[in-house]
Design a protein around this motif. Structure first.
Motif, PDB file in Angstrom:
ATOM      1  N   ALA A 174      15.744  34.926  18.156  1.00 42.14           N
ATOM      2  CA  ALA A 174      15.711  33.944  17.071  1.00 42.14           C
ATOM      3  C   ALA A 174      16.564  34.396  15.885  1.00 42.14           C
ATOM      4  CB  ALA A 174      14.267  33.701  16.625  1.00 42.14           C
ATOM      5  N   LEU A 175      16.566  35.701  15.599  1.00 42.36           N
ATOM      6  CA  LEU A 175      17.372  36.229  14.502  1.00 42.36           C
ATOM      7  C   LEU A 175      18.855  35.993  14.740  1.00 42.36           C
ATOM      8  CD1 LEU A 175      15.603  39.680  13.913  1.00 42.36           C
ATOM      9  CD2 LEU A 175      15.472  37.661  12.438  1.00 42.36           C
ATOM     10  N   GLU A 176      19.288  36.185  15.972  1.00 43.79           N
ATOM     11  CA  GLU A 176      20.706  35.963  16.281  1.00 43.79           C
ATOM     12  C   GLU A 176      21.035  34.474  16.379  1.00 43.79           C
ATOM     13  OE1 GLU A 176      23.426  38.487  17.261  1.00 43.79           O
ATOM     14  OE2 GLU A 176      22.381  39.504  18.888  1.00 43.79           O
ATOM     15  N   ASP A 177      20.127  33.696  16.985  1.00 44.49           N
ATOM     16  CA  ASP A 177      20.359  32.253  17.108  1.00 44.49           C
ATOM     17  C   ASP A 177      20.468  31.599  15.735  1.00 44.49           C
ATOM     18  OD1 ASP A 177      20.217  32.597  19.813  1.00 44.49           O
ATOM     19  OD2 ASP A 177      18.240  31.690  20.072  1.00 44.49           O
ATOM     20  N   GLY A 178      19.640  32.072  14.790  1.00 44.78           N
ATOM     21  CA  GLY A 178      19.650  31.460  13.462  1.00 44.78           C
ATOM     22  C   GLY A 178      20.512  32.178  12.451  1.00 44.78           C
ATOM     23  N   GLY A 179      20.681  33.508  12.607  1.00 46.29           N
ATOM     24  CA  GLY A 179      21.414  34.290  11.608  1.00 46.29           C
ATOM     25  C   GLY A 179      22.877  34.495  11.929  1.00 46.29           C
ATOM     26  N   THR A 180      23.153  35.105  13.087  1.00 51.13           N
ATOM     27  CA  THR A 180      24.532  35.418  13.464  1.00 51.13           C
ATOM     28  C   THR A 180      25.402  34.163  13.509  1.00 51.13           C
ATOM     29  OG1 THR A 180      23.798  37.314  14.778  1.00 51.13           O
ATOM     30  CG2 THR A 180      25.976  36.441  15.258  1.00 51.13           C
ATOM     31  N   LEU A 181      24.876  33.094  14.116  1.00 52.58           N
ATOM     32  CA  LEU A 181      25.716  31.932  14.405  1.00 52.58           C
ATOM     33  C   LEU A 181      25.900  30.976  13.231  1.00 52.58           C
ATOM     34  CD1 LEU A 181      24.523  31.057  18.038  1.00 52.58           C
ATOM     35  CD2 LEU A 181      26.582  32.258  17.327  1.00 52.58           C
ATOM     36  N   THR A 182      24.893  30.835  12.378  1.00 55.06           N
ATOM     37  CA  THR A 182      24.982  29.804  11.331  1.00 55.06           C
ATOM     38  C   THR A 182      25.696  30.274  10.071  1.00 55.06           C
ATOM     39  OG1 THR A 182      22.829  30.366  10.354  1.00 55.06           O
ATOM     40  CG2 THR A 182      22.840  28.765  12.161  1.00 55.06           C
ATOM     41  N   SER A 183      26.069  31.540  10.020  1.00 54.53           N
ATOM     42  CA  SER A 183      26.755  32.054   8.827  1.00 54.53           C
ATOM     43  C   SER A 183      28.076  31.337   8.562  1.00 54.53           C
ATOM     44  CB  SER A 183      27.016  33.556   8.983  1.00 54.53           C
ATOM     45  OG  SER A 183      27.775  33.809  10.157  1.00 54.53           O
ATOM     46  N   VAL A 184      28.672  30.764   9.616  1.00 53.13           N
ATOM     47  CA  VAL A 184      30.001  30.135   9.471  1.00 53.13           C
ATOM     48  C   VAL A 184      29.938  28.796   8.749  1.00 53.13           C
ATOM     49  CG1 VAL A 184      30.744  31.241  11.608  1.00 53.13           C
ATOM     50  CG2 VAL A 184      29.911  28.895  11.697  1.00 53.13           C
TER      51      VAL A 184
ATOM     52  N   PHE B 118      26.097  25.545  16.340  1.00 44.90           N
ATOM     53  CA  PHE B 118      24.963  24.694  15.935  1.00 44.90           C
ATOM     54  C   PHE B 118      24.101  24.244  17.126  1.00 44.90           C
ATOM     55  CE2 PHE B 118      28.447  21.456  16.198  1.00 44.90           C
ATOM     56  CZ  PHE B 118      27.888  20.570  17.110  1.00 44.90           C
ATOM     57  N   VAL B 119      24.628  24.344  18.350  1.00 46.59           N
ATOM     58  CA  VAL B 119      23.837  23.936  19.512  1.00 46.59           C
ATOM     59  C   VAL B 119      22.801  25.009  19.875  1.00 46.59           C
ATOM     60  CG1 VAL B 119      23.937  23.496  21.998  1.00 46.59           C
ATOM     61  CG2 VAL B 119      25.548  22.353  20.472  1.00 46.59           C
ATOM     62  N   VAL B 120      23.185  26.283  19.775  1.00 49.40           N
ATOM     63  CA  VAL B 120      22.259  27.370  20.140  1.00 49.40           C
ATOM     64  C   VAL B 120      20.950  27.319  19.345  1.00 49.40           C
ATOM     65  CG1 VAL B 120      21.914  29.870  20.075  1.00 49.40           C
ATOM     66  CG2 VAL B 120      23.986  28.944  21.089  1.00 49.40           C
ATOM     67  N   PRO B 121      20.982  27.205  18.000  1.00 50.67           N
ATOM     68  CA  PRO B 121      19.707  27.139  17.263  1.00 50.67           C
ATOM     69  C   PRO B 121      18.842  25.952  17.691  1.00 50.67           C
ATOM     70  CG  PRO B 121      21.526  27.547  15.753  1.00 50.67           C
ATOM     71  CD  PRO B 121      22.136  27.213  17.069  1.00 50.67           C
ATOM     72  N   ILE B 122      19.477  24.823  17.992  1.00 46.82           N
ATOM     73  CA  ILE B 122      18.719  23.642  18.426  1.00 46.82           C
ATOM     74  C   ILE B 122      18.027  23.917  19.756  1.00 46.82           C
ATOM     75  CG2 ILE B 122      18.938  21.241  19.197  1.00 46.82           C
ATOM     76  CD1 ILE B 122      21.286  20.970  17.212  1.00 46.82           C
TER      77      ILE B 122
END
Length: 482
Positions: A396-406, A436-440
């Motif tokens: 969850a940390l990577e799905d929400g943190g790593t990816l959405t920083s952009v 944005f698809v991964v967090p969803i």
């Protein structure tokens, strides 16, 4: 006397910054620097009202900036790399052969897969975007593909590899902070990341069909190729420079020395292969490469790079981290996280809250690493209490943190992408599909209970034993201090 800052004050600070940001960026079409300074000022006032001394508030800002210093060094080196590689003919060679070999219809799919492979091998989205991404932008623009689409494909591929690579700093950070085995963490991320990759490939394949009719023999492209051959020495041997840098990083050579080797190589190529002077080579490092061919496509592609081109990015990073530092170290961010936890009753809402907390941290603290560090502190105990394996949290940390920083123009990642690819977050956001698809997908899985791993009774017992030992050690240390 210091008082704990409530969620109300934290939300007020955040709201003022966001409103100022929207007005400045969307309405006035100006950079995010001033809104971040306004946010920092408001955060400092709130901290002062709650009993913090000005010297303490200053130290919060400095701590925030210190967290970003490694990123600042990389940003500077990337500016030098772009200038050196353009001057040395490396970028021209990559674009030249790219135009000859890649079909416009499959370009978006190809560049995303290429960035995925390179980033997976070296563990760095930034290094991938600064090398393969820069060349990909040039090739795609030469084909008439919109810059936002190209950037979206580059970002999607680069962050797929960064997220899944055992060499990635964010991957190791998320696993380490949650006490999860690195490869268990990576395997668990496959559930959310592979479906997103497939969705992105299909989407970019459909988008690419729009450009199937672009002829690679069109007059504009042929003219561009001719001008490039006249302006640069084009040789496949020059490709050894980016390949060498990628190999060095893949062999665990740190990014900074690897980039320096790439910069020196480009500098020497500009003098000894391209026939430039030492003065022009130094100028390319400082102010960027300059060329005037009369062909707008070539001039637009190659008049860029250099240390000076990254100064806006550096200043943005510093300003953003002063804001993030005050939020983090005054306790305002913690107050926001505690507010989020009140709504996390089920497993689905817990994972959704974790991802929301990561996104909030990316927006408020403007730094990808903090979006992993802070939520990991806040949620680790909750996951354990509810019998959930730590790899649920690390994913969850990577799905929400790593990816959405952009997605935030003032975040160090958004700022870096603007400086490197020349496309703003508001433009490429709809095309950064994986991001944005991964967090969803992650949130959907949590609510339906798919790919959610529970702790075994043995693991729960071992965790409780470790907790008791830690409490005993803490108490023993306090006695020793007394």
């Amino acid at each position: 006397m210091k008082k704990e800052i409530s969620a109300f004050w934290a939300l007020l600070t955040f709201a003022i910054m966001i409103i100022t940001m929207l007005i400045t960026v969307v309405v006035l079409e100006q950079s995010p620097h001033v809104p971040l300074i306004v946010g920092t000022t408001v955060a400092a006032i709130v901290a002062k009202i709650h009993g913090y001394k000005w010297s303490e508030i200053e130290e919060m800002m400095y701590k925030g900036i210190r967290l970003a210093l490694p990123a600042v060094v990389i940003i500077i080196l990337v500016g030098l790399t772009i200038g050196a590689w353009i001057g040395g003919g490396v970028v021209a060679t990559m674009i030249f052969y790219g135009l000859k070999l890649i079909s416009p219809a499959w370009f978006l799919v190809t560049i995303m897969l290429l960035c995925s492979i390179v980033s997976l091998a070296i563990g760095s989205s930034w290094s991938t975007m600064a090398t393969i991404g820069v060349a990909g932008m040039g090739i795609g623009l030469s084909m008439g593909i919109p810059a936002a689409m190209i950037a979206g494909a580059v970002i999607s591929g680069s962050y797929f590899g960064d997220k899944m690579s055992p060499l990635s700093d964010t991957t190791n950070l998320a696993a380490g902070l949650t006490g999860t085995n690195l490869f268990d963490h990576i395997k668990h991320m496959l559930y959310t990341t592979i479906p997103a990759l497939v969705i992105a490939l299909v989407a970019f394949g459909i988008m690419g069909r729009k450009f199937a009719d672009i002829s690679m023999q069109s007059e504009e492209i042929l003219t561009t190729l001719k001008v490039m051959e006249e302006s640069f020495v084009i040789s496949p041997w020059l490709l050894l420079v980016p390949v060498g840098v990628i190999v060095l990083v893949a062999r665990k050579v740190p990014a900074i020395p690897a980039l320096i080797i790439g910069i020196v190589s480009g500098f020497l190529l500009q003098i000894f292969v391209q026939g430039g002077t030492a003065t022009s080579a130094v100028h390319a490092l400082q102010a960027g490469f300059e060329i005037s061919t009369g062909n707008h496509m070539v001039d637009d592609l190659f008049n860029r790079g250099g240390l000076d081109s990254m100064m806006n990015t550096v200043s943005m990073t510093i300003v953003a981290m002063t804001f993030g530092g005050v939020l983090e170290y005054s306790g305002m961010l913690k107050a926001l996280m505690n507010l989020v936890l009140k709504f996390a009753k089920s497993t689905g809402s817990l994972v959704a809250s974790t991802i929301a907390a990561c996104i909030t941290t990316n927006a408020t603290c403007s730094e990808q690493y903090i979006s992993i560090v802070v939520p990991s502190r806040m949620f680790a105990g909750v996951y354990q209490q509810r019998g959930l394996h730590s790899k649920n949290l690390s994913r969850a940390l990577e799905d929400g943190g790593t990816l959405t920083s952009v997605f935030f123009p003032w975040n160090t990642c958004g700022v870096f992408i603007l400086g490197t690819l020349g496309v703003g977050a508001m433009e490429y956001a709809p095309y950064a599909i994986i991001n944005f698809v991964v967090p969803i997908i992650s949130i959907i899985y949590a609510y339906i209970g798919f790919a959610i791993v529970k702790l075994t009774p043995e693991e729960i017992e071992a965790a409780e034993q470790r907790k008791k030992e830690q409490e005993f050690n803490d108490a023993d240390n306090m006695v020793m201090v007394d």
